[in-house]
Design a protein around this motif. Structure first.
Motif, PDB file in Angstrom:
ATOM      1  N   ILE A 107       0.864  -1.180   0.000  1.00 14.27           N
ATOM      2  CA  ILE A 107       0.000   0.000   0.000  1.00 14.27           C
ATOM      3  C   ILE A 107       0.900   1.229   0.000  1.00 14.27           C
ATOM      4  O   ILE A 107       1.900   1.262   0.722  1.00 14.27           O
ATOM      5  N   ALA A 146       1.049   5.710  -0.073  1.00 13.39           N
ATOM      6  CA  ALA A 146       0.297   6.963   0.058  1.00 13.39           C
ATOM      7  C   ALA A 146       1.078   8.097  -0.613  1.00 13.39           C
ATOM      8  O   ALA A 146       0.771   8.513  -1.714  1.00 13.39           O
ATOM      9  N   GLY A 147       2.131   8.577   0.046  1.00 17.67           N
ATOM     10  CA  GLY A 147       2.946   9.639  -0.558  1.00 17.67           C
ATOM     11  C   GLY A 147       4.162   9.084  -1.275  1.00 17.67           C
ATOM     12  O   GLY A 147       4.843   9.791  -2.013  1.00 17.67           O
ATOM     13  N   PHE A 148       4.466   7.832  -1.018  1.00 19.18           N
ATOM     14  CA  PHE A 148       5.561   7.106  -1.677  1.00 19.18           C
ATOM     15  C   PHE A 148       6.957   7.627  -1.362  1.00 19.18           C
ATOM     16  O   PHE A 148       7.920   7.250  -2.011  1.00 19.18           O
ATOM     17  N   THR A 149       7.078   8.499  -0.388  1.00 18.46           N
ATOM     18  CA  THR A 149       8.421   9.042  -0.118  1.00 18.46           C
ATOM     19  C   THR A 149       9.313   7.993   0.537  1.00 18.46           C
ATOM     20  O   THR A 149      10.530   8.041   0.392  1.00 18.46           O
ATOM     21  N   ASP A 150       8.724   7.065   1.249  1.00 18.92           N
ATOM     22  CA  ASP A 150       9.512   5.943   1.761  1.00 18.92           C
ATOM     23  C   ASP A 150       9.520   4.785   0.775  1.00 18.92           C
ATOM     24  O   ASP A 150      10.555   4.167   0.529  1.00 18.92           O
ATOM     25  N   THR A 176       2.700  11.488   4.165  1.00 16.16           N
ATOM     26  CA  THR A 176       1.474  11.382   4.966  1.00 16.16           C
ATOM     27  C   THR A 176       1.757  10.902   6.391  1.00 16.16           C
ATOM     28  O   THR A 176       2.799  10.293   6.668  1.00 16.16           O
ATOM     29  N   ASP A 218       9.293  11.613  12.568  1.00 12.68           N
ATOM     30  CA  ASP A 218       9.025  12.821  13.347  1.00 12.68           C
ATOM     31  C   ASP A 218       7.569  12.893  13.807  1.00 12.68           C
ATOM     32  O   ASP A 218       7.283  13.102  14.995  1.00 12.68           O
TER      33      ASP A 218
END
Ligand SMILES: Cc1cc2nc3c(=O)[nH]c(=O)nc-3n(C[C@H](O)[C@H](O)[C@H](O)COP(=O)(O)OP(=O)(O)OC[C@H]3O[C@@H](n4cnc5c(N)ncnc54)[C@H](O)[C@@H]3O)c2cc1C
Lengths: 288, 776
Positions: free
Chosen positions: A28, A30-34, A111, A124
Motif C-alpha cells: 500500500i 500513500a505519498g511514496f516518499t519511503d 502522509t 518525526d
C-alpha cells in the motif's frame, strides 16, 4: 522498477483491491516518499501497488474534532497538518514535528499514515503522536474495524500489528483538558532541513491553572529500535509545578528519559553522542 | 564611465536553466542510442581470478560488453598509472571491471549483475602512513615511486624552500607546531557525471558530448587513451550542472563510453546514479599536515615549516599537483621570511582524489590560519593585530617570487575586522547554552591564471553579421560560473551592441580556438583579455570602413546602441558590415586574437611569478555553538575580497555564496566516511551537504585594486570564497568554546566530546568506538 498499480477511489474499491490480492505480493502506498526508496533497492517484478493517493474518501483525509478527540485522516500530509490552526494551537509538538520533517516538497506529499507505518525510529510525526497518546483506527478488507494505541501498534523495528488485510484509516488524539500547555518537538541533526533526526524529543505537558503538571507525554526518537513513550519520566513530572522544577529534578527527569535509550552507532552519530544529546535536551525543555 | 561593467547582469542562460529548458548531458538523445553501465569491483583490494560475461551477453537487449581483454588502450591519469578497465588486480572501490551497452539503462544494469567475477580478496592498505612502510606491498603496479622518490608507494612529491630557516627559528620568540587532519569531501555536482559518445566508422571520427572543464586537454587525453588522433575527436559540451574542479581529469567512464560506441557501432550514453556519483567521482585530497610556524617578540612571522602526507588513493590524478597551490600559501600568504615545504602523495587502496575548487588551498589555509591564532594567543597579542602587521602589501615580491603589483590584503582584513565587530565579539565573555564566537581567515590565490601548461592562453574569434549581431567564439568554457555573461558584458561595453544581439559560442572543439580550460579562477581574466584584444582588432576594421563611408578622419569612435559615432557623424554597425560584405573589396567583419598572460613558468625550484595577478581575501565569521547538541551554526559571514574590479556584481555575489556554502560544509558537516576502502555514506542522507536553509547572512565587501593585467583591472575570483572559510570557522569555534579543533569537519559530536572531557579525545578515533550498523 516494474509493477502494476491499482488506484481505488472509494473505500469499497480499496477494500476489494486488498481482498482480491491477498494471495499476491502487494504494497500500500500513500505519498511514496519511503516506498520509492525501498523499491529502488529491491526486485519489484510481480509486485502490485495499491495506491491510496487517488482515494476521495474524506475519513482518510480530513482533520476534524468532536468533544473528546481530534481525528486525523491517514492520508493527511505534513503540510496539511502545518496549515491546520487547531493542530498548531492545541498540539505544538505535532505542528513542530511536521514542520521539521524533510523539506517543503517532501512535506507536501508525506502522509501521517505513511510516517507511522514506515515504523522508523526517527519518524518525526510518529514521535509526536506517541507523546500525544494517539490511537490508530484500523480497518480490514472483511469490513472489521479496530483501535489500538499507537505506542502498542508499533511492535518493534519495522514491525506493526497490521495484518495483510488491514490498513490505517485515521488517527485520533485526545483533546487537551487544559489550555495551559507546554508542548514542543526537539530535533537534533546537522542540517536545518532534509535531515533525519539523530535524536528527537517530543513532549506535551498539560498543567492546571497553578502550573501543576497533570498530564505528561514524552517520547524520544532515534535512540532505540522503536520510539518509546517514557512512562517513568512522565510519572516523575506529574504532580510537579512546571514553574518550580529544580536542577536536580531536571537531571532526574533527563536520567529517566535516558533510561529508555538504547541507541546504535552509525555513520551519523555514535551511541555515546545520541545518549549525551538526549540527556542534554531533556534537561532544557523546561527552560523556554 | 562604464555603462555595463560594474552593473548587475543576469546570466545569459539563466532563464533556460531555471525553467528547465537547458539541455544537460542527461537530456541528450541520439537515434539508436544505447545505454551504458559499468561493473565496478566488489572489493577495494583483490585479485581478479576470472570474469565471465556469457550470461550477461545472452540477456535480450544487450549489444556489447567490454573488459580489459577486449580493448587496446593506454593507461590514463596524470602519472599514466591508471588502467581504464582493470585486469589482474583491483585497487579501489571505484575500479571498473567491465562495461555493458544495452538498449535500455535497466537492461544494462541487469546485465552488469549477471557478469560473474571471481576474486581473491586481499588485505588492502588504507592509511598512507602504513603505505609508506617498507613492509607494505606495492599498491599501484605502474607507480614509479621507488625510482623517483625512493618509496614504492609514493605517487608524487614536492619540495620547496626559501630563506634561512635556522636563522629565523633562532629569532623566534614563539614556535607553534601542530598536526592537522583534513577529510575527504566531494563536489556533489547537482548534475551527475554523464557522457554520450558517437563513432563514425566511415571517417573514424568520434564525437563526445562531455561535461569536461578542459575540452582541449580532454581531447588529447581521450586520444592518448584510445590510441587515436586528437583531431578526430570532437568534444561538445552540453550545459554543465556543476564542475568545481571535478572535471579537470578525464575519468575512466569517458573512454569506456567511447569504446562501447566504437564496438557497438551505435551512440552510447553513460549517466551516473547519485550513489555512483558519490562512489566513483573524484574527491578533495585528504591529508595530514604538520605545520611549524614562528614569530618574533613583536609578532612578526619568522618561518613556516610544513610536511604534508596526502592520501593519493589508488591512482594519480591532477589532484596530486595541488602542492603547486599549497606551497604558494605557505610561502607567501602574509610575509614569510623563510619557508620549507614538503608534500608527499601516497598510494593507498582508497579511491583517488581529484582537483576541487581551491586546489589544496583550503587545507593549507586552515593550518596556517589556525597556527596564527595560536601564535597570537601565546604571545598575548590580538589575533587581528598579528595578521595586520604581517599582511601582504602592494609591491611585495615574496620569497617564492610572486610579485604583488596590486594587493588588497590589508584593506580586506581591516574591512572584515571592522564590519564584523571582531574585537568586541572576541572580548565578550561566553556562558550559557549558546556560545558565540568570531574567527578570522585570509587567503592568497592566483588571480590571473596560472602558468602550468605551456600556454595559459585563450583564443577568440569575433564576427559581426549583416544585421549587427555579434558572435563571440571563445576558447573558454562556461560551467555555470557566469563567464560567458561577463564576456557578453565586455562586448556590450566596448561595441555598444545590446545583449540581445550577442551570441557566445563556446561548446565545440571543432569550432572554437585553443584555451587551456576552466580552472585556477582564470576564465574571466584570460578570456576577457582575449576578447578585449579581439575587440580592438574588430574596431580597427570597423573604423577603417566607417572612415571610408562617412568620409571623415578619426579613430575616436563612440560605440553605442548599435551605432558608431564621431561628432555629428554616425553610422549603424550593420550598415558598415553590409558595406564590407557587399561592396568591393568584399571582406568579412571577422577577427581572431590570441591572448597569453604575462605570467612565467616557475623554475625547477618552483620560484617565479606564476600568475598574471593575485587575489587576496579575508573572512570574519561569526558562529554560535549549541553546547547542548554540539551543533555549530554560522550566523554571519563577512567577506572582503580583492577582486581587482567588480565586473558583474550579481555574478560575483553568486560566486561568494556558492563558495561559502562549500566552505561551510567543509568546516562543519561534509565528510566521506570510508571503512577499509568502502564508502559508507554514498547519499545525501549520509553525506551532509548543507542546504539553502543553513546559509548564513553573507556580507560581501569587494576591494577594487584595479590591477592592470586584468580586464578593466579585474582579478580571478571564483575559488577564493571557500578558501579561508573553514579556517575562519575553526577559529570562531575556538573563540566561542576555548577549545580548538585540528581536524575537519567540526561535527556536533566532536564538539560535545570536547566539552564532555577535559582532555579532548584523540581525533580520528571517534567513529571507531562501535561497529557501524544501519539505523533504519
Ligand atoms: C528526502 C526524504 C526526506 C525525509 N525526511 C524525513 C524526516 O525528516 N522525518 C521523517 O519522519 N521522515 C522523513 N522521510 C520519510 C518519509 O517522508 C516519511 O516517513 C513520510 O511520512 C512517509 O509517508 P508517505 O505517505 O510518503 O509513505 P509511503 O512511502 O507511501 O508509505 C510508507 C509505508 O507506510 C505504509 N502505509 C502508508 N499509508 C498507510 C496506511 N494508511 N495504512 C497502512 N500502511 C500505510 C506503506 O505501505 C509503506 O510501508 C523522508 C523521506 C525522504 C525521501
Amino acid at each position: 522498477m516494474n509493477f502494476d498499480v491499482i488506484s481505488p477511489k472509494t473505500t469499497p474499491e480499496l477494500l476489494n483491491a486488498i481482498y482480491d490480492n491477498q494471495s499476491k505480493n502487494f504494497r500500500i502506498g500513500a505519498g511514496f516518499t519511503d516506498l520509492i526508496n525501498q523499491f529502488k533497492a529491491q526486485e519489484t517484478e510481480g509486485l502490485i501497488l495499491i495506491n491510496l493517493a487517488q482515494l476521495t474518501e474524506v475519513d482518510f483525509k480530513k482533520i476534524s474534532e468532536n468533544e473528546i478527540n481530534f481525528q486525523i485522516g491517514a492520508l493527511t500530509t505534513a503540510s496539511e497538518l502545518i496549515d491546520n490552526k487547531s493542530i498548531k494551537e492545541n498540539f505544538p509538538v505535532l505542528y513542530q514535528a511536521a514542520n521539521k520533517l524533510a523539506s517543503t516538497q517532501i512535506r507536501n506529499v508525506a502522509t501521517v499514515g505513511g510516517n507511522i507505518c514506515n515504523v522508523s525510529p526517527s519518524g518525526d510525526m510518529t514521535a509526536a503522536l506517541i507523546a500525544l497518546k494517539a490511537t490508530c483506527h484500523i480497518i480490514d478488507c472483511d469490513g472489521n474495524e479496530r483501535k489500538e494505541l499507537l505506542s502498542s501498534f508499533i511492535r518493534g523495528l519495522k514491525k506493526t500489528s497490521l495484518t495483510k488485510k488491514e490498513l490505517i484509516k485515521n488517527i485520533t488524539i485526545p483533546k487537551n483538558f487544559s489550555k495551559n500547555i507546554k508542548s514542543g518537538y526537539e530535533k537534533v541533526g546537522s542540517r536545518k532541513s532534509m535531515e533525519i533526526a539523530i535524536v528527537s524529543l517530543a513532549y506535551h505537558l498539560q498543567m492546571d491553572d497553578k502550573g501543576v503538571i497533570t498530564y505528561a507525554g514524552v517520547a524520544c526518537g532515534a535512540v532505540a529500535p522503536t520510539i518509546p513513550f517514557t512512562t517513568s519520566a512522565c510519572e516523575f513530572l506529574t504532580g510537579k509545578n512546571i514553574n518550580d522544577i529544580s536542577d536536580s529534578e531536571k537531571e532526574e527527569f533527563a536520567k529517566r528519559v535516558l533510561s529508555y535509550a538504547n541507541p546504535i552507532s552509525d555513520i551519523r552519530a555514535s551511541d555515546w553522542y545520541r545518549k549525551e544529546v538526549l540527556f542534554n535536551i531533556s534537561k532544557t525543555i523546561f527552560e523556554r | 564611465m562604464m555603462k555595463v561593467i560594474g552593473k548587475s547582469h543576469q546570466k545569459l542562460d539563466g532563464k533556460e536553466r531555471v525553467s528547465g529548458k537547458a539541455v544537460y548531458g542527461h537530456d541528450i538523445e541520439l537515434p539508436n542510442m544505447l545505454h551504458g553501465s559499468i561493473l565496478r569491483t566488489k572489493y577495494p583490494c583483490a585479485e581478479i581470478i576470472s570474469i565471465d560475461t556469457s550470461k550477461a551477453l545472452s540477456l535480450d537487449g544487450v549489444e556489447c560488453i567490454i573488459t580489459a581483454n577486449d580493448v587496446d588502450v593506454n593507461n590514463i591519469g596524470y602519472k599514466k598509472d591508471h588502467p581504464i578497465l582493470k585486469k589482474g588486480t583491483v585497487n579501489c572501490n571505484r575500479d571498473e571491471i567491465a562495461a555493458v551497452a544495452a538498449r535500455t539503462k535497466e537492461i544494462a544494469d541487469k546485465a552488469i549483475q549477471l557478469i560473474e567475477v571471481e576474486y581473491k580478496i586481499k588485505e588492502g592498505v588504507y592509511d598512507p602512513f602504513e603505505a609508506l612502510k617498507e613492509t607494505t606491498p606495492r599498491i599501484n603496479e605502474f607507480g614509479k615511486g621507488a625510482e623517483q622518490f625512493g618509496n614504492k608507494n609514493m605517487a608524487e612529491s614536492f619540495h620547496y624552500e626559501h630563506g634561512n630557516l635556522e636563522e629565523q627559528k633562532a629569532k623566534s620568540k614563539v614556535i607553534i607546531k601542530k598536526r592537522y587532519e583534513l577529510p575527504r569531501v566531494t563536489h556533489a555536482c547537482i548534475a551527475t557525471s554523464n557522457i554520450t559518445a558517437e563513432f563514425n566508422n566511415f571517417d573514424g571520427r568520434l564525437t563526445l558530448w562531455s561535461s569536461t572543464q578542459v575540452p582541449f586537454l580532454y581531447q588529447r587525453d581521450i586520444a592518448h587513451a584510445l590510441k587515436m588522433e586528437p583531431s578526430k575527436i570532437r568534444v561538445i559540451q552540453p550545459i554543465i550542472g556543476g564542475g568545481f574542479g571535478s572535471k579537470l581529469d578525464m575519468h575512466p567512464f569517458e573512454p569506456i563510453c567511447a569504446l562501447l560506441a566504437i564496438k557497438s557501432g551505435k551512440p552510447v550514453q553513460i549517466l551516473y546514479s547519485r550513489e555512483e556519483e558519490f562512489i566513483a567521482s573524484p574527491t578533495r585530497q585528504p591529508m595530514v599536515i604538520e605545520l611549524t610556524t614562528g614569530c618574533d617578540e613583536n609578532g612578526k612571522f619568522t618561518f613556516r615549516e610544513v610536511e604534508i602526507i596526502k592520501d593519493n588513493g589508488a591512482y594519480t590524478s591532477w589532484g596530486a599537483t595541488t602542492p603547486f597551490v599549497m606551497m604558494q600559501s605557505y610561502s607567501s600568504l602574509y610575509q614569510v621570511p623563510a619557508c620549507k615545504f614538503d608534500s608527499h602523495a601516497v598510494y593507498t587502496n582508497n579511491p583517488f582524489a581529484g582537483s576541487f575548487r581551491g586546489y589544496g588551498n583550503p587545507q593549507a589555509t586552515f593550518s596556517i590560519e589556525s597556527n596564527i591564532d595560536l601564535m597570537a594567543e601565546e604571545l598575548g597579542m590580538s589575533q587581528a593585530e598579528i595578521r595586520l602587521i604581517n599582511a601582504n602589501y602592494k609591491g611585495e615580491i615574496t620569497g617564492q617570487g610572486l610579485h604583488f603589483k596590486t594587493c588588497g590584503a590589508i584593506p580586506a582584513l581591516k574591512t572584515v575586522i571592522e564590519k564584523s565587530n571582531y574585537d568586541k565579539i572576541m572580548a565578550t565573555p561566553n556562558t550559557g547554552r549558546y556560545r558565540r564566537g568570531v574567527g578570522l581567515g585570509s587567503m592568497l590565490h592566483v588571480g590571473g591564471g596560472a602558468k602550468i601548461y605551456r600556454s595559459d592562453g585563450c583564443g577568440t574569434t569575433l564576427k559581426i553579421d549583416d544585421y549587427g549581431y555579434l558572435t563571440i567564439v571563445t576558447g573558454s568554457n562556461e560551467i555555470g560560473q557566469g563567464s560567458e555573461t561577463v564576456l557578453a558584458m565586455i562586448a556590450m561595453e566596448e561595441l555598444g551592441i545590446p545583449k540581445e544581439k550577442i551570441k557566445v559560442i563556446n561548446t565545440d572543439t571543432d569550432v572554437k580556438p585553443w584555451d587551456v580550460g576552466v580552472h585556477a579562477s582564470r576564465t574571466s581574466f584570460v578570456a576577457g583579455n582575449s576578447l578585449l584584444g579581439a575587440i580592438k582588432l574588430i574596431k580597427e576594421k570597423l573604423s577603417k570602413k566607417a572612415i571610408e563611408l562617412l568620409d571623415v578622419v578619426t579613430d575616436d569612435w563612440e560605440y553605442a546602441n548599435g551605432m558608431m559615432r564621431f561628432n555629428e557623424f554616425e553610422i549603424k554597425l550593420d550598415k558598415v558590415v553590409r558595406e564590407m560584405h557587399f561592396a568591393s573589396p568584399h571582406e568579412l567583419c571577422m577577427v581572431n586574437y590570441f591572448y597569453e598572460p604575462p605570467s612565467k613558468f616557475q623554475d625547477k625550484d618552483f620560484k617565479g611569478d606564476v600568475s598574471g595577478n593575485y587575489a587576496f581575501a579575508s573572512q570574519a565569521i561569526e558562529v554560535e555553538v549549541d553546547t547542548v547538541t554540539g551543533n555549530v551554526r554560522v550566523l554571519n559571514v563577512h567577506v572582503s575580497q580583492d577582486v581587482g574590479r567588480v565586473l558583474n556584481p550579481v555574478g560575483l555575489q553568486g560566486q561568494m555564496e556558492g563558495g561559502l556554502a562549500t566552505g561551510i560544509g567543509y568546516a562543519l558537516t561534509e565528510e566521506m566516511i570510508y571503512e577499509k576502502g568502502v564508502l559508507k555514506n554514498p547519499s545525501f542522507h549520509g553525506y551532509k551537504m548543507l542546504t539553502s536553509t543553513d546559509m548564513p547572512d553573507v556580507h560581501f565587501y569587494p576591494i577594487e585594486t584595479y590591477d592592470e593585467a586584468g580586464p578593466y583591472g579585474s582579478k580571478g575570483a571564483g575559488e577564493a570564497p571557500l578558501i579561508p572559510t573553514a579556517a575562519a570557522i575553526a577559529n570562531a569555534v575556538s573563540n566561542a568554546l576555548g577549545v580548538r579543533f585540528y581536524s575537519l569537519p567540526i561535527t556536533a559530536e566532536k564538539v560535545l566530546r570536547a566539552l564532555a572531557s577535559p582532555t579532548p579525545p584523540k581525533e580520528g578515533l571517534l567513529r571507531e568506538a562501535k561497529p557501524v550498523t544501519k539505523h533504519q
